[in-house]
Motif scaffolding. Structure first.
Motif, short mmCIF file in Angstrom:
data_model
loop_
_atom_site.label_atom_id
_atom_site.label_comp_id
_atom_site.label_asym_id
_atom_site.label_seq_id
_atom_site.Cartn_x
_atom_site.Cartn_y
_atom_site.Cartn_z
N PRO A 3 181.46 -71.86 4.22
CA PRO A 3 182.61 -71.16 3.98
C PRO A 3 183.05 -69.80 3.64
O PRO A 3 183.84 -69.27 3.95
CB PRO A 3 183.30 -72.20 3.02
CG PRO A 3 182.21 -72.65 2.22
CD PRO A 3 181.00 -72.90 3.19
N GLN A 4 181.94 -69.39 3.17
CA GLN A 4 181.81 -68.06 2.72
C GLN A 4 182.45 -67.08 3.81
O GLN A 4 182.81 -65.80 3.88
CB GLN A 4 180.89 -67.28 2.09
CG GLN A 4 179.44 -67.28 2.70
CD GLN A 4 178.69 -68.42 2.81
OE1 GLN A 4 179.24 -69.49 2.67
NE2 GLN A 4 177.32 -68.36 3.01
N LEU A 5 181.73 -67.56 5.14
CA LEU A 5 181.84 -66.54 6.28
C LEU A 5 183.32 -66.17 6.55
O LEU A 5 183.71 -65.60 7.36
CB LEU A 5 181.21 -67.16 7.35
CG LEU A 5 179.55 -67.42 7.25
CD1 LEU A 5 178.87 -67.91 8.45
CD2 LEU A 5 178.99 -65.91 7.04
N ALA A 6 184.23 -67.30 6.17
CA ALA A 6 185.48 -67.30 6.87
C ALA A 6 186.55 -66.61 5.87
O ALA A 6 187.62 -66.47 6.13
CB ALA A 6 186.13 -68.83 7.08
N GLN A 7 186.00 -66.27 4.93
CA GLN A 7 186.85 -65.48 3.67
C GLN A 7 186.78 -64.01 3.57
O GLN A 7 186.56 -63.54 2.68
CB GLN A 7 186.20 -66.01 2.36
CG GLN A 7 186.22 -67.59 2.21
CD GLN A 7 185.28 -68.03 0.99
OE1 GLN A 7 184.76 -67.11 0.27
NE2 GLN A 7 185.52 -69.47 0.67
N HIS A 8 186.99 -63.59 4.85
CA HIS A 8 187.00 -62.09 5.30
C HIS A 8 188.32 -61.71 6.15
O HIS A 8 188.61 -62.88 6.82
CB HIS A 8 185.86 -61.48 5.77
CG HIS A 8 184.56 -62.06 4.74
ND1 HIS A 8 184.22 -60.97 3.84
CD2 HIS A 8 183.67 -63.00 4.82
CE1 HIS A 8 183.01 -61.55 3.15
NE2 HIS A 8 183.00 -62.70 3.79
N ALA A 9 188.67 -60.53 6.20
CA ALA A 9 189.54 -60.26 7.05
C ALA A 9 188.74 -59.53 8.39
O ALA A 9 187.56 -58.76 8.15
CB ALA A 9 190.25 -58.99 6.63
N ALA A 10 189.20 -59.91 9.60
CA ALA A 10 188.30 -59.64 10.70
C ALA A 10 188.33 -58.16 11.26
O ALA A 10 189.38 -57.89 11.95
CB ALA A 10 188.58 -60.62 11.95
N VAL A 11 188.00 -57.17 10.55
CA VAL A 11 188.08 -55.65 10.91
C VAL A 11 186.51 -55.39 11.12
O VAL A 11 185.71 -55.33 10.55
CB VAL A 11 188.59 -55.06 9.51
CG1 VAL A 11 188.56 -53.52 9.72
CG2 VAL A 11 189.75 -55.50 8.91
N ALA A 12 186.49 -54.56 12.39
CA ALA A 12 185.71 -53.98 12.74
C ALA A 12 185.49 -52.40 12.38
O ALA A 12 186.08 -51.57 13.12
CB ALA A 12 185.19 -54.01 14.17
N ASP A 13 184.65 -52.17 11.06
CA ASP A 13 184.66 -50.70 10.70
C ASP A 13 183.56 -50.05 11.30
O ASP A 13 182.47 -50.62 11.05
CB ASP A 13 185.01 -50.73 9.20
CG ASP A 13 185.03 -49.30 8.58
OD1 ASP A 13 184.48 -48.30 9.22
OD2 ASP A 13 185.57 -49.30 7.64
N GLY A 14 183.61 -49.10 12.03
CA GLY A 14 182.73 -48.14 12.75
C GLY A 14 181.59 -47.66 11.80
O GLY A 14 180.28 -47.51 11.84
N ARG A 15 182.26 -47.34 10.47
CA ARG A 15 181.13 -46.78 9.56
C ARG A 15 180.13 -47.90 8.94
O ARG A 15 179.22 -47.87 8.45
CB ARG A 15 181.88 -46.18 8.08
CG ARG A 15 182.90 -45.07 8.25
CD ARG A 15 183.89 -44.55 7.54
NE ARG A 15 184.85 -45.76 7.28
CZ ARG A 15 185.76 -45.56 6.33
NH1 ARG A 15 185.87 -44.72 5.53
NH2 ARG A 15 186.57 -46.74 6.45
N VAL A 16 180.85 -49.10 8.68
CA VAL A 16 179.91 -50.35 8.31
C VAL A 16 178.99 -50.60 9.37
O VAL A 16 177.77 -50.88 8.96
CB VAL A 16 181.01 -51.36 8.08
CG1 VAL A 16 180.15 -52.81 7.80
CG2 VAL A 16 181.65 -51.31 7.05
N LEU A 17 179.45 -50.54 10.62
CA LEU A 17 178.57 -50.54 12.01
C LEU A 17 177.36 -49.73 11.83
O LEU A 17 176.16 -50.19 12.05
CB LEU A 17 179.41 -50.72 13.28
CG LEU A 17 178.63 -50.63 14.44
CD1 LEU A 17 177.80 -52.07 14.57
CD2 LEU A 17 179.43 -50.55 15.70
N ALA A 18 177.72 -48.65 11.59
CA ALA A 18 176.56 -47.46 11.51
C ALA A 18 175.66 -47.94 10.41
O ALA A 18 174.40 -47.77 10.40
CB ALA A 18 177.22 -46.00 11.12
N GLY A 19 176.09 -48.33 9.16
CA GLY A 19 175.15 -48.44 8.22
C GLY A 19 174.35 -49.90 8.62
O GLY A 19 173.01 -49.96 8.28
N LEU A 20 174.92 -50.80 9.24
CA LEU A 20 174.07 -52.00 9.76
C LEU A 20 173.02 -51.64 10.64
O LEU A 20 171.75 -52.20 10.39
CB LEU A 20 175.27 -53.13 10.43
CG LEU A 20 176.02 -53.82 9.19
CD1 LEU A 20 177.16 -54.51 10.41
CD2 LEU A 20 175.32 -54.70 8.43
#
Length: 357
Positions: A54-71
């Motif tokens: 259930p922890q997977l559903a406890q977020h806002a669906a936002v695609a941040d390019g800075r987070v993507l770069a870090g990943l």
């Protein structure tokens, strides 16, 4: 002439097909039934994943390019090859790795939330069985052969059931007894009633194993072109925020769904998108962006493809019940149980009939 006795050839053909249908069904049908029943579970893969974690559903669906770069920077050395962007059904980054495992990351900061592989996750194990019989490429080839045999069982079953004129309702009736008649009528009637859905599920499954061949036939018959991504050399890092902004505006009325991690010497970033009207859950529309974020290189709207290519791209969503809403989803799940029902009723019919001899 209606009502006349069958010709000798017809009787011999029917006897041969009946024998083959019985013994092939009782042998190969076991694998077919087990593959199909795992498909029933996998229809609800995402729903069960959210239920398990259930922890997977406890977020806002936002695609941040800075987070993507870090990943990408952190996980590309570990074999990260693509990422699904957060969306309403699963509002986290879902990473696909070269060894087949998946990882899930928080959309806010890229924190690792979950690691899954077919060795430690039931759903991933079922997926590997359903698509490769746990045997990699060899298992997939074997599965394709079983798929063709299953199609033969379905077609011969329909032929053996096919009634004479005026006897349709009688052939669809399910009897309560005696046992031999009960199991035979349940076997034949259920197969006949659900024949279209069972044929669709099996044919699309075979089509996925032999996707290139099916696509070549469909495109050759009904038209369509395979879009190849552009080639462009380019060193350096990707400007991920700029790439996401440009890709988001490249295809109006489409949702960005997946991004491929380019190799260090590849100057192109490839993305998948789901345009309005597409059946595929991820979408088959593609966008190519220059690595440095300097511009859009290519846009392919899958809804504008010719019929043959659209038919090829419809195979997967039809197989997983992604077309037609919850009704088709549940119908696909029910059909996945049918081969096991046919196997059991066929076995009980054979055992009862043998016991009477």
């Amino acid at each position: 002439m209606t009502g006349s006795a069958p010709r000798p050839f017809s009787r011999r053909l029917r006897a041969v097909l009946s024998w083959l249908h019985l013994w092939v069904g009782l042998s190969v049908g076991v694998v077919f039934a087990l593959v199909a029943i795992t498909g029933t579970v996998l229809v609800f893969h995402t729903d069960l994943l959210r239920l398990q974690h259930p922890q997977l559903a406890q977020h806002a669906a936002v695609a941040d390019g800075r987070v993507l770069a870090g990943l990408v920077e952190r996980w590309r050395p570990e074999g990260l090859r693509s990422l699904d962007l957060p969306h309403d059904d699963l509002p986290v980054w879902q990473g696909y790795f070269e060894d087949g495992h998946r990882a899930y990351f928080a959309p806010e900061d890229g924190a690792l939330l979950l690691y899954r592989s077919h060795e430690d996750d039931v759903l991933m194990w079922l997926h590997d069985w359903h698509t490769h019989l746990l045997g990699g490429e060899t298992g997939e080839e074997v599965l394709g052969v079983f798929g063709w045999i299953a199609l033969g069982l379905i077609v011969t079953g329909l032929y053996l059931w096919w009634p004479r004129r005026g006897q349709w309702l009688a052939h669809l009736k399910m009897h309560s007894g005696p046992p031999v008649r009960r199991w035979l009528s349940w076997h034949r009637s259920s197969g006949a009633l659900l024949f279209p859905l069972l044929l669709l599920a099996t044919l699309t499954g075979v089509g996925m194993v032999y996707s290139k061949g099916f696509q070549a036939v469909l495109v050759g018959a009904f038209g369509g072109d395979t879009v190849k991504p552009p080639k462009l050399a380019g060193e350096g890092t990707v400007d991920w925020p700029q790439v996401l902004r440009q890709a988001d505006g490249a295809l109006p009325r489409a949702r960005l769904s997946r991004v491929s991690v380019p190799k260090s010497d590849d100057g192109v970033v490839s993305l998948r998108a789901r345009a309005d009207g597409e059946w595929h859950p991820v979408g088959r529309s593609t966008i190519a962006i220059a690595k440095a974020g300097s511009g859009v290189l290519q846009v392919n709207d899958a809804t504008a493809n010719k019929l043959g290519m659209r038919m090829s791209q419809a195979i997967f969503p039809l197989h997983v019940g992604a077309v037609g809403g919850s009704v088709m989803k549940w119908a696909t799940a029910v059909v996945g149980l049918l081969p096991m029902f046919l196997l059991v009723t066929g076995f009980l019919f054979w055992r009862r009939r043998r016991g009477r001899r």
